[in-house]
Design an enzyme around this catalytic site. Structure first.
Site, PDB file in Angstrom:
ATOM      1  N   GLU A  95       0.828  -1.218   0.000  1.00 23.73           N
ATOM      2  CA  GLU A  95       0.000   0.000   0.000  1.00 23.73           C
ATOM      3  C   GLU A  95       0.859   1.263   0.000  1.00 23.73           C
ATOM      4  OE1 GLU A  95      -2.631   1.152  -1.101  1.00 23.73           O
ATOM      5  OE2 GLU A  95      -2.929  -0.996  -1.144  1.00 23.73           O
TER       6      GLU A  95
HETATM    7  C1  LIG Z   1       2.353  -9.780   0.367  1.00 23.23           C
HETATM    8  C2  LIG Z   1       2.135  -8.673  -0.578  1.00 23.23           C
HETATM    9  C3  LIG Z   1       0.847  -8.310  -0.938  1.00 23.23           C
HETATM   10  C4  LIG Z   1       0.637  -7.287  -1.870  1.00 23.23           C
HETATM   11  N1  LIG Z   1      -0.650  -7.004  -2.289  1.00 23.23           N
HETATM   12  C5  LIG Z   1      -0.807  -6.178  -3.357  1.00 23.23           C
HETATM   13  C6  LIG Z   1      -2.092  -6.041  -3.984  1.00 23.23           C
HETATM   14  O1  LIG Z   1      -3.095  -6.585  -3.514  1.00 23.23           O
HETATM   15  N2  LIG Z   1      -2.183  -5.275  -5.096  1.00 23.23           N
HETATM   16  C7  LIG Z   1      -1.105  -4.635  -5.640  1.00 23.23           C
HETATM   17  O2  LIG Z   1      -1.258  -3.994  -6.657  1.00 23.23           O
HETATM   18  N3  LIG Z   1       0.116  -4.730  -5.063  1.00 23.23           N
HETATM   19  C8  LIG Z   1       0.286  -5.489  -3.949  1.00 23.23           C
HETATM   20  N4  LIG Z   1       1.520  -5.619  -3.371  1.00 23.23           N
HETATM   21  C9  LIG Z   1       2.628  -4.844  -3.920  1.00 23.23           C
HETATM   22  C10 LIG Z   1       3.095  -3.738  -2.992  1.00 23.23           C
HETATM   23  O3  LIG Z   1       2.142  -2.716  -2.910  1.00 23.23           O
HETATM   24  C11 LIG Z   1       4.479  -3.266  -3.521  1.00 23.23           C
HETATM   25  O4  LIG Z   1       5.388  -4.302  -3.204  1.00 23.23           O
HETATM   26  C12 LIG Z   1       4.918  -1.966  -2.905  1.00 23.23           C
HETATM   27  O5  LIG Z   1       4.099  -0.918  -3.353  1.00 23.23           O
HETATM   28  C13 LIG Z   1       6.376  -1.622  -3.253  1.00 23.23           C
HETATM   29  O6  LIG Z   1       6.651  -1.811  -4.603  1.00 23.23           O
HETATM   30  P1  LIG Z   1       7.905  -2.706  -5.059  1.00 23.23           P
HETATM   31  O7  LIG Z   1       7.831  -3.979  -4.292  1.00 23.23           O
HETATM   32  O8  LIG Z   1       7.935  -2.768  -6.507  1.00 23.23           O
HETATM   33  O9  LIG Z   1       9.158  -1.901  -4.521  1.00 23.23           O
HETATM   34  P2  LIG Z   1       9.903  -0.719  -5.306  1.00 23.23           P
HETATM   35  O10 LIG Z   1       8.904   0.259  -5.803  1.00 23.23           O
HETATM   36  O11 LIG Z   1      10.860  -1.299  -6.268  1.00 23.23           O
HETATM   37  O12 LIG Z   1      10.710  -0.036  -4.116  1.00 23.23           O
HETATM   38  C14 LIG Z   1      11.932  -0.591  -3.602  1.00 23.23           C
HETATM   39  C15 LIG Z   1      12.444   0.324  -2.487  1.00 23.23           C
HETATM   40  O13 LIG Z   1      12.741   1.621  -3.040  1.00 23.23           O
HETATM   41  C16 LIG Z   1      12.068   2.625  -2.284  1.00 23.23           C
HETATM   42  N5  LIG Z   1      11.674   3.715  -3.169  1.00 23.23           N
HETATM   43  C17 LIG Z   1      11.039   3.660  -4.344  1.00 23.23           C
HETATM   44  N6  LIG Z   1      10.835   4.881  -4.834  1.00 23.23           N
HETATM   45  C18 LIG Z   1      11.316   5.743  -3.930  1.00 23.23           C
HETATM   46  C19 LIG Z   1      11.388   7.161  -3.832  1.00 23.23           C
HETATM   47  N7  LIG Z   1      10.884   7.956  -4.776  1.00 23.23           N
HETATM   48  N8  LIG Z   1      11.980   7.711  -2.742  1.00 23.23           N
HETATM   49  C20 LIG Z   1      12.477   6.927  -1.754  1.00 23.23           C
HETATM   50  N9  LIG Z   1      12.435   5.584  -1.803  1.00 23.23           N
HETATM   51  C21 LIG Z   1      11.855   5.006  -2.864  1.00 23.23           C
HETATM   52  C22 LIG Z   1      10.851   1.930  -1.674  1.00 23.23           C
HETATM   53  O14 LIG Z   1      10.368   2.618  -0.525  1.00 23.23           O
HETATM   54  C23 LIG Z   1      11.436   0.561  -1.367  1.00 23.23           C
HETATM   55  O15 LIG Z   1      12.093   0.597  -0.126  1.00 23.23           O
HETATM   56  C24 LIG Z   1       1.751  -6.595  -2.410  1.00 23.23           C
HETATM   57  C25 LIG Z   1       3.043  -6.936  -2.015  1.00 23.23           C
HETATM   58  C26 LIG Z   1       3.241  -7.963  -1.139  1.00 23.23           C
HETATM   59  C27 LIG Z   1       4.657  -8.345  -0.786  1.00 23.23           C
END
Ligand SMILES: Cc1cc2nc3c(=O)[nH]c(=O)nc-3n(C[C@H](O)[C@H](O)[C@H](O)COP(=O)(O)OP(=O)(O)OC[C@H]3O[C@@H](n4cnc5c(N)ncnc54)[C@H](O)[C@@H]3O)c2cc1C
Length: 598
Positions: A443
């Site tokens: 989220e």
């Molecule tokens: C168990 C689980 C359930 C989930 N359920 C859903 C769901 O129902 N629907 C859905 O659509 N998604 C879902 N997600 C996805 C979840 O919302 C994403 O994993 C989350 O938004 C982060 O995206 P990412 O994993 O691609 O990380 P990334 O976006 O690649 O981020 C990696 C790191 O970089 C940091 N970062 C990125 N951009 C910036 C910035 N501008 N400034 C500072 N730091 C930054 C982040 O904070 C993080 O620490 C789920 C994930 C999990 C693990």
């Protein structure tokens, strides 16, 4: 196996003694008849459902997890989940705060939120199946066409169908502007949607007859980035004009993610192959429509960690009273036993009180905010709606990040209270820790929440929303500052209020020189403002308790509330001093090191 007792007394305290929810909402016509007895009765029954039906499935659901049949793409949830969901539907629980126009019971969101705290304590993984439906319901209620509402809202309201949110793709999580899923317009007004989504919670399961996926995708002529994203309804089974379920749609679960916690919830890779969808809202304005769902989900995620904090605390207290190890430093306390119960040791108490304060502060903040949400959505006075909406916007990232960070700390402390037994599955504590961890990530990660708070909600509107909240704090300080017995709460609250004002100005000035200063300060800053909200609410709770005692009420609940407030001010709030220092340390220590040196 862990136990769970719904915290009805504290819920009632916050709802009726701290906030006066009935008085706050009585000007909203649909809530004019809602009284305290009705709210209490619903929560009492809801608490029974959570403790008796849902909680017993938590430990087993974690051990068993979900299974995918690769041939049929069907997912089976852990044993007992489907039957519990059927009871949830039978009891009318999905409809609690839904619109009566679609079969809902029309109660305030505040009541539903309190019910969901209890479900989350009982079993976060199970609760996510119905929990996501609420977000889908809200998004469609706000942005769907009349036809879409008529087709989908009654079934989401009854719980016959559940909902999901499909945003994330393998190469895009935080930055949704990168998403690639395509939507091709068809002659009949529908769209054929193709792409891959990952990490989709409750993306496939056997609990409900249909699943309503809300999918973000790109139209062929869409501009690049986040301005070119549209929102679509893509049901698992196509829906006929009369609302009956038709053929299987081209969306299926390709694999289940293997993950750290919430094993009972199916986290799915979803494949879309010419899946039929209908557009929600305007083309290329999908993120705005999805934000309704995301905001609801952000409050919901804070609520997940509140639930885990409460249940972990309850179990750790029971354990600490029962487990005997060593004698108190000041001499034996349980002289009839070979050692003292570990609750005599100051550090064990510190861990327990930390979890307790995080639970009570989190509950007060969530209920305070959702009462504002109820006003923002339905109050007849436009100015009241706007003011409430601004406050919800300000507090939402704080709830998402501060309460989930606290939930992680609290569950970890509670595990520590158990010593080695906390690390062993059958006690249930290690599951609470694992389940709590995801709440800081999904989220929108907590970093992203802090950027939203400082960059968009505070600096982005010249501090207007923060000042409006600050006025409430200042009014309370002025009203109660004259009371001798309130000094221990009012003085540190007023002091922190001043410091937040100065700190915000300071970061704002630095950010004019280099916008990265916002990123350097944001996470620590959010925690400082989180403490401001807790200090304000704990001071108000202390006032209610002191007034009750002055009036001769000897209920030990008030004494415990005061002790918790005093602990919070003495042992947790001072964290703000070091957070303010780290905010001030700024960007340089982070960026000075050349990337090559990492
Ligand atoms: C168990 C689980 C359930 C989930 N359920 C859903 C769901 O129902 N629907 C859905 O659509 N998604 C879902 N997600 C996805 C979840 O919302 C994403 O994993 C989350 O938004 C982060 O995206 P990412 O994993 O691609 O990380 P990334 O976006 O690649 O981020 C990696 C790191 O970089 C940091 N970062 C990125 N951009 C910036 C910035 N501008 N400034 C500072 N730091 C930054 C982040 O904070 C993080 O620490 C789920 C994930 C999990 C693990």
């Amino acid at each position: 196996m862990p136990h769970y007792n719904p915290p009805l007394r504290d819920l009632q305290f916050v709802l009726h003694e701290l906030i006066d929810v009935v008085g706050e909402l009585k000007e909203i016509p649909q809530f004019a008849e809602v009284d305290a007895d009705t709210i209490n009765a619903v929560l009492e029954e809801g608490g029974k459902f959570a403790a008796e039906v849902v909680a017993p499935l938590n430990l087993g659901g974690d051990a068993q997890g979900c299974t995918l049949d690769k041939a049929t793409h069907e997912v089976t949830a852990p044993e007992g989940f489907k039957a519990a969901y059927a009871k949830y539907v039978e009891g009318g629980w999905p409809a609690l705060s839904c619109d009566p126009a679609y079969g809902g019971q029309g109660l305030p969101h505040t009541v539903n939120q309190c019910f969901y705290e209890m479900l989350n304590s009982a079993n976060q993984a199970w609760t996510m199946y119905p929990g996501l439906s609420h977000g889908a319901y809200e998004a469609l209620h706000a942005h769907g066409t009349d036809e879409q509402k008529a087709l989908y809202l009654p079934k989401l309201t009854s719980g016959e169908w559940t909902g999901t949110m499909c945003l994330t793709e393998p190469h895009c999580g935080t930055d949704l502007g990168l998403l690639r899923t395509k939507a091709e317009p068809q002659a009949d007004g529908t769209y054929k949607i193709t792409g891959q989504k990952i990490f989709i919670s409750a993306g496939e399961h056997d609990l409900a007859a249909n699943i309503v996926h809300l999918v973000l995708a790109r139209l062929p002529d869409a501009p690049a980035g986040s301005k070119g994203i549209s929102l679509f309804i893509v049901p698992k089974f196509l829906v006929n004009a009369d609302g009956s379920v038709g053929a299987r749609n081209g969306i299926h679960c390709g694999a289940l993610e293997h993950k750290m916690g919430i094993h009972g919830n199916a986290t799915c890779q979803m494949i879309l192959e010419d899946a039929v969808g209908t557009l929600v809202g305007q083309p290329n304005k999908g993120l705005q429509a999805m934000f309704v769902m995301m905001n609801a989900a952000r409050l919901g995620v804070g609520n997940q960690s509140l639930g885990l904090t409460e249940v972990a605390y309850q179990n750790a207290v029971t354990y600490a009273k029962d487990r005997i190890q060593m004698r108190a430093l000041s001499g034996p306390k349980a002289t009839d036993k070979p050692a003292d119960p570990i609750i005599v040791h100051p550090d064990v108490r510190k861990m327990l009180l930390t979890a307790r304060a995080f639970a009570e502060g989190g509950r007060a903040l969530l209920i305070h905010t959702v009462v504002q949400l109820d006003k923002a959505l339905a109050h007849p006075d436009e100015d009241v709606r706007k003011e409430a909406d601004d406050e919800v916007a300000l507090l939402t990232p704080i709830i998402k990040a501060f309460i989930t960070d606290n939930g992680w700390l609290a569950t970890s402390h509670c595990m520590q209270v158990y010593g080695g037994h906390g690390y062993i599955h059958e006690w249930g504590m290690e599951q609470f820790v694992r389940d709590a961890r995801i709440n800081m990530i999904y989220e929108g990660t907590n970093t992203v929440q802090s950027l939203d708070l400082l960059g968009r909600k505070i600096l982005g509107d010249n501090g207007k929303k923060l000042k409006a909240f600050g006025k409430k704090v200042a009014a309370f300080v002025e009203d109660e500052g004259v009371r001798e017995d309130m000094q221990e709460f009012i003085n540190p609250l007023a002091d922190l209020g001043d410091k937040v004002t100065k700190l915000t100005t300071e970061i704002g000035m630095k950010a004019m020189g280099n916008a990265d200063e916002v990123g350097a300060a944001a996470v620590d800053y959010l925690r400082v403002v989180g403490h401001l909200t807790f200090a304000y609410l704990f001071a108000r709770m202390a006032k209610v308790a002191l007034d009750a005692q002055k009036a001769g009420n000897t209920d030990p609940f008030y004494a415990a509330k005061l002790h918790t407030a005093r602990f919070y001010f003495a042992k947790l709030l001072p964290e703000t001093a070091s957070l303010i220092r780290t905010c001030r340390a700024g960007l340089q220590p982070l960026m000075a090191m050349d990337e090559q040196l990492f």
